[in-house]
Design a protein around this motif. Structure first.
Motif, PDB file in Angstrom:
ATOM      1  N   ARG A   1      37.597  51.839  30.546  1.00 34.40           N
ATOM      2  CA  ARG A   1      37.806  50.629  31.343  1.00 34.40           C
ATOM      3  C   ARG A   1      36.968  49.478  30.783  1.00 34.40           C
ATOM      4  O   ARG A   1      35.882  49.677  30.247  1.00 34.40           O
ATOM      5  N   LEU A   2      37.500  48.280  30.946  1.00 31.83           N
ATOM      6  CA  LEU A   2      36.776  47.083  30.521  1.00 31.83           C
ATOM      7  C   LEU A   2      35.606  46.803  31.446  1.00 31.83           C
ATOM      8  O   LEU A   2      35.692  47.011  32.659  1.00 31.83           O
ATOM      9  N   ASP A   3      34.519  46.326  30.871  1.00 32.61           N
ATOM     10  CA  ASP A   3      33.378  45.878  31.661  1.00 32.61           C
ATOM     11  C   ASP A   3      33.321  44.355  31.575  1.00 32.61           C
ATOM     12  O   ASP A   3      32.940  43.785  30.565  1.00 32.61           O
ATOM     13  N   LEU A   4      33.743  43.703  32.651  1.00 35.48           N
ATOM     14  CA  LEU A   4      33.765  42.237  32.703  1.00 35.48           C
ATOM     15  C   LEU A   4      32.708  41.695  33.648  1.00 35.48           C
ATOM     16  O   LEU A   4      32.801  40.552  34.101  1.00 35.48           O
ATOM     17  N   SER A   5      31.696  42.497  33.906  1.00 34.87           N
ATOM     18  CA  SER A   5      30.667  42.093  34.869  1.00 34.87           C
ATOM     19  C   SER A   5      29.899  40.854  34.411  1.00 34.87           C
ATOM     20  O   SER A   5      29.352  40.122  35.239  1.00 34.87           O
ATOM     21  N   GLY A   6      29.859  40.595  33.119  1.00 30.30           N
ATOM     22  CA  GLY A   6      29.120  39.437  32.622  1.00 30.30           C
ATOM     23  C   GLY A   6      29.956  38.172  32.492  1.00 30.30           C
ATOM     24  O   GLY A   6      29.434  37.125  32.091  1.00 30.30           O
ATOM     25  N   ILE A   7      31.250  38.243  32.847  1.00 30.06           N
ATOM     26  CA  ILE A   7      32.139  37.094  32.716  1.00 30.06           C
ATOM     27  C   ILE A   7      32.086  36.263  33.999  1.00 30.06           C
ATOM     28  O   ILE A   7      32.296  36.785  35.098  1.00 30.06           O
ATOM     29  N   ARG A   8      31.811  34.974  33.853  1.00 28.21           N
ATOM     30  CA  ARG A   8      31.768  34.090  35.015  1.00 28.21           C
ATOM     31  C   ARG A   8      33.163  33.881  35.599  1.00 28.21           C
ATOM     32  O   ARG A   8      34.168  34.069  34.914  1.00 28.21           O
ATOM     33  N   THR A   9      33.207  33.481  36.862  1.00 27.92           N
ATOM     34  CA  THR A   9      34.456  33.088  37.518  1.00 27.92           C
ATOM     35  C   THR A   9      34.459  31.587  37.692  1.00 27.92           C
ATOM     36  O   THR A   9      33.509  31.003  38.212  1.00 27.92           O
ATOM     37  N   ARG A  10      35.547  30.950  37.229  1.00 27.13           N
ATOM     38  CA  ARG A  10      35.714  29.509  37.376  1.00 27.13           C
ATOM     39  C   ARG A  10      37.112  29.216  37.888  1.00 27.13           C
ATOM     40  O   ARG A  10      38.085  29.729  37.349  1.00 27.13           O
ATOM     41  N   ALA A  11      37.191  28.371  38.918  1.00 26.39           N
ATOM     42  CA  ALA A  11      38.475  27.984  39.517  1.00 26.39           C
ATOM     43  C   ALA A  11      39.306  29.203  39.905  1.00 26.39           C
ATOM     44  O   ALA A  11      40.528  29.227  39.744  1.00 26.39           O
TER      45      ALA A  11
END
Length: 384
Positions: free
Chosen positions: A184-194
């Motif tokens: 599985r991808l780990d996207l915990s470090g990706i910010r959320t914008r809009a």
């Protein structure tokens, strides 16, 4: 043109809500329902009653689809777009970008918007404000904004057509089979914008040899050579992925909105005549992309938007001769965020609001440890 029973029912339902006093109505129907056929028939009937209709589109592909269906219905039409002459027909197909510059030249009684969820944008609002007494019809496979907010500021009523599951059971859509990588991808470090993942950070995370290599291997093993579309994060990402598929021996091409329209049309046509096996893009083929031969959708763009996910997987669901299944290669984790393509979803004009930064709720999807197919909870893998 012979309407399918559910298309006839949709027109009857729309007539009923307008007769009850509604002015602005949204029609939901999944990709492949034939929404263009429905609104072409509605425009034909309006013209027969002397009412002037404009069909709003925001892409060249949607303009082509609308005019093709009007011709099949035998409806005279004019085009309001660069390079076209206006003949004053009762039915017009208009580029939104062009019509907002010519608002003082026309009068309309009915405004139809293909991909109706775009009516919340400023250009569309200017058009609606110009003809405040006109009836409005928006048609869409995703009656919600990409950030999850609703459409109730534009529409008064939502008319529901059949679901993906219902159309699949009736044979009007192709059954989907979903596969995902074991890791599985780990996207915990990706910010959320809009309301969605930050594009720049996400592009860096997804444009890697490991992720792309897994996607190429999956395609080679599960559906080699079938017409496929790949959804990427950025133009550069799309170009890099196309290059990797080409290096693996597949006929691939990348398209973007920066390319000439005719080049895009010719490249897309390559999927049908076999010149292209794998077509990669960023955003350009999520909406208004009608190519039934597409048998595989490869998801390389993770998204928190359920609407975007449904638009993407829908590109592979249209039926075509000899096509028995639609293969979804989900290297984005989207099916675990939003459910299987034929999940029964409860649509509402109120939308799917969530707090800023709040995680997307997990949905009940299982993955086979042997073949890595994804499926609804079941005692055994339906593919094995």
């Amino acid at each position: 043109m012979n309407l399918r029973p559910y298309q006839q029912q949709a027109i009857q339902d729309l007539r009923r809500v307008y007769e009850q006093g509604a002015r602005s109505v949204c029609l939901y129907g999944p990709t492949g329902m034939g929404k263009t056929v429905i609104f072409a028939e509605i425009a034909k009937r309006a013209a027969a009653n002397g009412r002037r209709t404009v069909i709003l589109v925001h892409r060249d592909s949607l303009l082509q689809q609308a005019t093709t269906k009007l011709m099949e219905c035998g409806v005279p039409y004019s085009i309001i777009a660069p390079g076209h002459s206006y003949y004053g027909d009762c039915v017009s197909v208009a580029s939104v970008q062009t019509l907002v510059r010519r608002l003082d030249r026309h009068e309309f009684d009915l405004i139809i918007c293909d991909e109706g969820h775009h009516l919340v944008a400023d250009g569309y609002k200017r058009i609606l404000a110009r003809w405040p007494l006109a009836h409005v019809l928006g048609v869409t496979a995703t009656p919600v904004r990409t950030d999850g907010r609703g459409l109730d500021e534009i529409f008064e009523t939502l008319v529901l057509g059949p679901s993906i599951r219902e159309l699949t059971a009736q044979g009007f859509l192709t059954p989907a089979v979903v596969y995902a990588p074991a890791r599985r991808l780990d996207l915990s470090g990706i910010r959320t914008r809009a309301g969605d993942y930050d594009r720049h950070q996400l592009a860096d995370a997804m444009d890697t040899p490991t992720i792309t290599g897994d996607a190429v291997d999956h395609y080679r093993r599960l559906c080699p050579g079938v017409p496929a579309v790949v959804f990427c994060v950025s133009i550069q990402h799309a170009e890099d992925v196309a290059a990797d598929f080409a290096a693996a021996g597949f006929r691939s091409a990348a398209i973007s909105g920066k390319m000439p329209v005719q080049h895009i049309r010719d490249t897309v046509a390559g999927l049908t005549d076999g010149r292209v096996q794998v077509l990669t893009s960023c955003d350009l083929i999520s909406e208004g992309f009608d190519c039934p031969v597409v048998e595989a959708a490869i998801l390389l763009r993770p998204t928190q938007s359920e609407a975007l996910y449904i638009q993407q997987v829908g590109r592979a669901l249209r039926p075509s001769p000899g096509k028995s299944r639609a293969v979804i290669l989900d290297h984005s984790g989207n099916c675990f965020r939003h459910g299987m393509p034929d999940e029964e979803r409860e649509w509402s004009l109120a939308g799917r609001q969530r707090r800023r930064g709040a995680p997307v709720a997990a949905v009940p999807v299982r993955q086979c440890p042997k073949c890595f197919a994804c499926h609804k909870p079941a005692p055994m893998c339906p593919q094995c």
